[in-house]
Write a protein that holds these residues in place. Structure first.
Motif, PDB file in Angstrom:
ATOM      1  N   GLU A   1       8.705   9.142 -55.335  1.00  0.00           N
ATOM      2  CA  GLU A   1       9.552   8.943 -56.508  1.00  0.00           C
ATOM      3  C   GLU A   1       9.074   7.753 -57.332  1.00  0.00           C
ATOM      4  N   PHE A   2       9.287   7.876 -58.610  1.00  0.00           N
ATOM      5  CA  PHE A   2       8.946   6.825 -59.560  1.00  0.00           C
ATOM      6  C   PHE A   2       9.871   5.633 -59.360  1.00  0.00           C
ATOM      7  N   VAL A   3       9.294   4.431 -59.447  1.00  0.00           N
ATOM      8  CA  VAL A   3      10.073   3.208 -59.329  1.00  0.00           C
ATOM      9  C   VAL A   3      10.080   2.442 -60.651  1.00  0.00           C
ATOM     10  N   ALA A   4       8.880   2.160 -61.175  1.00  0.00           N
ATOM     11  CA  ALA A   4       8.792   1.356 -62.387  1.00  0.00           C
ATOM     12  C   ALA A   4       7.424   1.533 -63.016  1.00  0.00           C
ATOM     13  N   ALA A   5       7.342   1.238 -64.310  1.00  0.00           N
ATOM     14  CA  ALA A   5       6.064   1.280 -65.021  1.00  0.00           C
ATOM     15  C   ALA A   5       6.051   0.186 -66.080  1.00  0.00           C
ATOM     16  N   ILE A   6       4.841  -0.214 -66.439  1.00  0.00           N
ATOM     17  CA  ILE A   6       4.674  -1.255 -67.449  1.00  0.00           C
ATOM     18  C   ILE A   6       3.506  -0.875 -68.341  1.00  0.00           C
ATOM     19  N   THR A   7       3.669  -1.086 -69.638  1.00  0.00           N
ATOM     20  CA  THR A   7       2.637  -0.705 -70.582  1.00  0.00           C
ATOM     21  C   THR A   7       1.474  -1.695 -70.585  1.00  0.00           C
TER      22      THR A   7
ATOM     23  N   SER B   1      -0.012  -4.026 -72.359  1.00  0.00           N
ATOM     24  CA  SER B   1       0.075  -5.474 -72.546  1.00  0.00           C
ATOM     25  C   SER B   1       1.314  -6.064 -71.882  1.00  0.00           C
ATOM     26  N   GLY B   2       2.099  -5.209 -71.253  1.00  0.00           N
ATOM     27  CA  GLY B   2       3.319  -5.666 -70.602  1.00  0.00           C
ATOM     28  C   GLY B   2       4.516  -5.740 -71.523  1.00  0.00           C
ATOM     29  N   GLY B   3       4.370  -5.215 -72.725  1.00  0.00           N
ATOM     30  CA  GLY B   3       5.447  -5.327 -73.690  1.00  0.00           C
ATOM     31  C   GLY B   3       6.645  -4.445 -73.414  1.00  0.00           C
ATOM     32  N   ASN B   4       6.425  -3.381 -72.676  1.00  0.00           N
ATOM     33  CA  ASN B   4       7.523  -2.462 -72.360  1.00  0.00           C
ATOM     34  C   ASN B   4       7.520  -2.123 -70.878  1.00  0.00           C
ATOM     35  N   THR B   5       8.705  -2.041 -70.323  1.00  0.00           N
ATOM     36  CA  THR B   5       8.861  -1.692 -68.921  1.00  0.00           C
ATOM     37  C   THR B   5       9.887  -0.581 -68.770  1.00  0.00           C
ATOM     38  N   TYR B   6       9.742   0.180 -67.691  1.00  0.00           N
ATOM     39  CA  TYR B   6      10.600   1.329 -67.439  1.00  0.00           C
ATOM     40  C   TYR B   6      10.963   1.320 -65.956  1.00  0.00           C
ATOM     41  N   TYR B   7      12.203   1.715 -65.669  1.00  0.00           N
ATOM     42  CA  TYR B   7      12.672   1.671 -64.288  1.00  0.00           C
ATOM     43  C   TYR B   7      13.451   2.934 -63.929  1.00  0.00           C
TER      44      TYR B   7
ATOM     45  N   ARG C   1      17.593  -4.630 -60.254  1.00  0.00           N
ATOM     46  CA  ARG C   1      17.225  -5.257 -58.974  1.00  0.00           C
ATOM     47  C   ARG C   1      15.717  -5.502 -58.883  1.00  0.00           C
ATOM     48  N   PHE C   2      14.920  -4.638 -59.484  1.00  0.00           N
ATOM     49  CA  PHE C   2      13.466  -4.746 -59.430  1.00  0.00           C
ATOM     50  C   PHE C   2      12.928  -5.131 -60.800  1.00  0.00           C
ATOM     51  N   THR C   3      11.833  -5.878 -60.789  1.00  0.00           N
ATOM     52  CA  THR C   3      11.165  -6.269 -62.028  1.00  0.00           C
ATOM     53  C   THR C   3       9.671  -6.050 -61.888  1.00  0.00           C
ATOM     54  N   ILE C   4       9.114  -5.281 -62.814  1.00  0.00           N
ATOM     55  CA  ILE C   4       7.664  -5.071 -62.838  1.00  0.00           C
ATOM     56  C   ILE C   4       7.054  -6.013 -63.866  1.00  0.00           C
ATOM     57  N   SER C   5       5.893  -6.549 -63.538  1.00  0.00           N
ATOM     58  CA  SER C   5       5.185  -7.424 -64.466  1.00  0.00           C
ATOM     59  C   SER C   5       3.694  -7.286 -64.208  1.00  0.00           C
ATOM     60  N   ARG C   6       2.901  -7.813 -65.106  1.00  0.00           N
ATOM     61  CA  ARG C   6       1.452  -7.735 -64.924  1.00  0.00           C
ATOM     62  C   ARG C   6       0.805  -8.979 -65.492  1.00  0.00           C
ATOM     63  N   ASP C   7      -0.353  -9.304 -64.942  1.00  0.00           N
ATOM     64  CA  ASP C   7      -1.178 -10.390 -65.431  1.00  0.00           C
ATOM     65  C   ASP C   7      -2.568  -9.823 -65.649  1.00  0.00           C
ATOM     66  N   ASN C   8      -2.889  -9.499 -66.885  1.00  0.00           N
ATOM     67  CA  ASN C   8      -4.169  -8.852 -67.171  1.00  0.00           C
ATOM     68  C   ASN C   8      -5.353  -9.777 -66.910  1.00  0.00           C
TER      69      ASN C   8
ATOM     70  N   ILE D   1       1.951   6.526 -70.882  1.00  0.00           N
ATOM     71  CA  ILE D   1       3.257   6.075 -70.413  1.00  0.00           C
ATOM     72  C   ILE D   1       3.976   7.271 -69.806  1.00  0.00           C
ATOM     73  N   THR D   2       4.192   7.225 -68.518  1.00  0.00           N
ATOM     74  CA  THR D   2       4.767   8.359 -67.823  1.00  0.00           C
ATOM     75  C   THR D   2       5.400   7.921 -66.512  1.00  0.00           C
TER      76      THR D   2
END
Length: 122
Positions: free
Chosen positions: A46-52, A54-60, A67-74, A102-103
């Motif tokens: 199952e899908f949990v989270a996604a991030i675009t 540059s990290g500008g958009n997140t999906y949960y 409760r969860f936070t997705i982030s990235r450091d390019n 984005i999916t």
């Protein structure tokens, strides 16, 4: 092509927190949308989270929202999943994945890590 390696899984009590990391190889990390998925024994992935890119958009997923936070450091080619207020039903193998779009659909992700086990005890 990109190779993904997850880390940070483990055993935690309900209500606790964990941070998962996913390190990517290659110089094109910022070209990918990054996602986290999970699969519990006997259940579908199952899908949990996604991030675009540059990290500008997140999906949960609704089950983890708030409760969860997705982030990235390019600069570090790494995506993170900060998990808080963990519940026993969060127990699963968590995998990161890379897609050009984005999916939240697993088959639309092109590259996958091997997964890391998260176990939440009650």
């Amino acid at each position: 092509q990109v190779q993904l390696v997850e880390s940070g899984g483990g055993l935690v009590q309900a209500g606790g927190s964990l941070r998962l990391s996913c390190a990517a190889s290659g110089r094109t990390f910022s070209s990918y949308v990054m996602g986290w998925f999970r699969q519990a024994p006997g259940k579908e992935r199952e899908f949990v989270a996604a991030i675009t890119w540059s990290g500008g958009n997140t999906y949960y997923a609704d089950s983890v929202k708030g409760r969860f936070t997705i982030s990235r450091d390019n600069a570090k080619n790494t995506v993170y999943l900060q998990m808080s207020s963990l519940k026993p039903e969060d127990t699963a193998v968590y995998s990161c994945a890379a897609s050009f779009k984005i999916t939240s659909t697993a088959y639309e992700y092109d590259y996958w890590g091997q997964g890391t086990q998260v176990t939440v005890s009650s």
